[in-house]
Design a protein around this motif. Sequence first.
Motif: not given
Length: 124
Positions: A92-93, A114-122
């Motif tokens: 998710a982001v 809110w922050g801008q978000g960071t992508q996490v991919t598993v």
Amino acid sequence: QVQLVESGGGLVQAGDSLRLSCAASGGTFNVHAMGWLRQAPGMEREFVAGIRRSGGSTRYADSVKGRFTISRDNAKNTVTLQLNSMKPEDTAVYYCAAARSILAPIRASDYDYWGQGTQVTVSS
């Protein structure tokens, strides 16, 4: 006005660990409860973890309880999320968010910044 900047996202394999960081500026950090929320494609933004403004008391979504740990350093204006034993469904982001409250809200709509978000991919 509080500005939030996340870092630490990336691509990992199932079972791996990751550490997300959020740096806050522009406001008084310790008057805000902090949370991490995430949003997968096609899904609503959901609560992951939160910590009260003074630190110490934390809350987690059932899906991450025992695997993720939230912490904050009010002297450095940072909040971190340690992600262990990661699963593909954690993809998710991830967003860092601040709320003008004592306890971290569950609802995304109760957060003020809110922050801008960071992508996490598993990967499996």
